[in-house]
Design a protein around this motif. Structure first.
Motif, short mmCIF file in Angstrom:
data_model
loop_
_atom_site.label_atom_id
_atom_site.label_comp_id
_atom_site.label_asym_id
_atom_site.label_seq_id
_atom_site.Cartn_x
_atom_site.Cartn_y
_atom_site.Cartn_z
N THR A 1 -6.06 2.33 6.23
CA THR A 1 -7.18 1.47 5.84
C THR A 1 -7.53 1.69 4.38
O THR A 1 -7.54 2.84 3.91
CB THR A 1 -8.41 1.75 6.71
OG1 THR A 1 -9.52 1.00 6.21
CG2 THR A 1 -8.78 3.23 6.72
N GLU B 1 -10.45 1.32 3.26
CA GLU B 1 -11.85 1.72 3.22
C GLU B 1 -11.97 3.22 3.00
O GLU B 1 -11.23 4.00 3.60
CB GLU B 1 -12.55 1.32 4.52
CG GLU B 1 -12.51 -0.17 4.83
CD GLU B 1 -13.21 -0.98 3.75
OE1 GLU B 1 -14.23 -0.48 3.20
OE2 GLU B 1 -12.74 -2.09 3.43
N PRO B 2 -12.92 3.68 2.18
CA PRO B 2 -13.10 5.12 1.98
C PRO B 2 -13.68 5.77 3.23
O PRO B 2 -14.39 5.12 4.00
CB PRO B 2 -14.08 5.19 0.80
CG PRO B 2 -14.83 3.90 0.86
CD PRO B 2 -13.85 2.87 1.36
N HIS C 1 -6.80 6.98 5.40
CA HIS C 1 -7.47 6.22 4.34
C HIS C 1 -6.58 6.21 3.11
O HIS C 1 -6.04 7.24 2.70
CB HIS C 1 -8.83 6.84 4.02
CG HIS C 1 -9.76 6.87 5.20
ND1 HIS C 1 -10.67 5.87 5.46
CD2 HIS C 1 -9.89 7.78 6.21
CE1 HIS C 1 -11.34 6.16 6.56
NE2 HIS C 1 -10.89 7.31 7.04
N SER D 1 -16.14 7.95 5.61
CA SER D 1 -17.58 8.18 5.60
C SER D 1 -17.93 9.66 5.63
O SER D 1 -19.09 10.03 5.41
CB SER D 1 -18.23 7.47 6.80
OG SER D 1 -17.66 7.94 8.01
#
Length: 361
Positions: free
Chosen positions: A47, A49-50, A28, A52
């Motif tokens: 990516t 995106e953080p 990430h 989860s």
């Protein structure tokens, strides 16, 4: 290791992310500059995106003055179970982490000894750290799982780990990195005062000496400020050497014959010590950790004319040899040992194999 977060997508951060992603680690990308993240992601570094859930390791790739605050921020947000950084100064960020109450049991300071003159994610390379040393500075409170996970990171990036205490690291890099960068910058700055015809005469020597001066001035200000005591002490010693050199040159200009003889002896001693110091770097097995040079054995057979062809092929590969040796000149199948810097070993080996040479490490 299955997941990672890289905080800071400049040259080093994006290179780490490229290496991890290439080894199958879900990575990430985090940066205050969205354009930097976009470029790194477009290059396949990971990516935007953080995650989860907390990742296995967070690599903090920010300047030394920002390390502690960044670690504290992301530990509070539970970004990862283990944290490391890549700052080129270790003692001050560690002390600041303690002052901010960071969980230092889950933190290992780190410093990969690799880089380029160009910065930013566009300059990143997945193999940037291959065969380079990567210093880790665990402290007494660092737990075993944290150190092992960070060692795994180093391995996935193809680097060679070296364990040091933070103050020892800072003194070492002051000598081998920070002082040279400062001297390169001071030398390059003299070119601003040079006549145009003088600058047009610039050749390989001045280019080599000033190559690293092209680094990010703001970042290097941060680095030198964070390691000011160690760099300042070395600079004071160097100032004494410079004064001795200037005095010798003054005696050569205006001194008596006897004074000029002493000045020549002083200059010879200064230059001799430089040669001896340089030899400590080029020796194949000198220094701490990984060797500073790599030996390639190349079979050339009996005719000496093949040696000339080999050296031509080395030249065409645009690799500089540190040294060359003949292990056993009397052997029927003669070979030569080519000594090169570690980062040049693989490219040279590949180039020579392509040209039909038998090469082995």
């Amino acid at each position: 290791m299955h997941t990672a977060a890289v905080v800071g997508t400049g040259l080093i951060g994006t290179s780490i992310a490229l290496a991890l992603t290439g080894r199958g680690v879900t990575t990430h990308l985090i940066d205050r500059n969205p354009d930097s993240v976009r470029i790194a992601a477009a290059r396949g570094a990971g990516t935007p995106e953080p995650p989860s859930a907390p990742v296995d390791i967070a690599v903090i790739c920010v300047p030394p003055s920002a390390v502690a605050k960044t670690v504290a921020e992301h530990q509070k947000a539970e970004l990862a179970t283990v944290y490391t950084d890549v700052a080129s100064v270790k003692a001050l960020p560690y002390a600041e982490c303690l002052a901010l109450g960071c969980d230092t049991t889950a933190l290992v300071g780190g410093h990969p000894l690799a880089g380029r003159e160009r910065s930013g994610p566009l300059s990143a390379r997945a193999d940037l750290f291959r065969d380079h040393r990567w210093v880790l500075t665990p402290t007494p409170e660092t737990n075993e799982d944290t150190l092992n996970r960070t060692l795994e990171l180093v391995s996935l990036c193809g680097a060679v780990p070296v364990l040091l205490d933070p103050p020892d690291h800072d003194r070492a890099v002051a000598l081998t990195s920070h002082l040279p960068h400062l001297l390169a910058s001071l030398t390059a700055a003299r070119l601003l005062e040079g006549e145009d015809y003088a600058v047009r005469l610039a050749g390989g020597g001045i280019r080599d000496v000033t190559r690293i001066a092209a680094g990010d001035a703001a970042l290097w200000t941060d680095i030198l400020a964070a390691n000011a005591p160690a760099v300042g002490a070395l600079l004071a010693e160097l100032t004494a050497d410079l004064q001795r050199t200037a005095d010798a040159l003054a005696r050569l200009t205006d001194g008596t014959p006897e004074q000029q003889g002493g000045a020549l002896a002083d200059l010879t001693d200064i230059l001799r010590r430089g040669c001896e110091g340089r030899a400590r770097i080029t020796t194949a097995h000198g220094g701490v950790g990984a060797p500073l040079a790599t030996s390639l054995s190349v079979s050339i057979g009996a005719p000496d004319r093949r040696l000339g062809r080999l050296l031509e092929d080395v030249s065409e590969a645009r690799v500089d040899l540190e040294d060359l040796a003949f292990p056993d000149p009397a052997a029927p199948q003669r070979s030569v040992e080519l000594l090169v810097t570690p980062d040049a070993a693989r490219p040279l080996s590949d180039a020579l194999l392509d040209r039909g040479w038998a090469v082995r490490f």
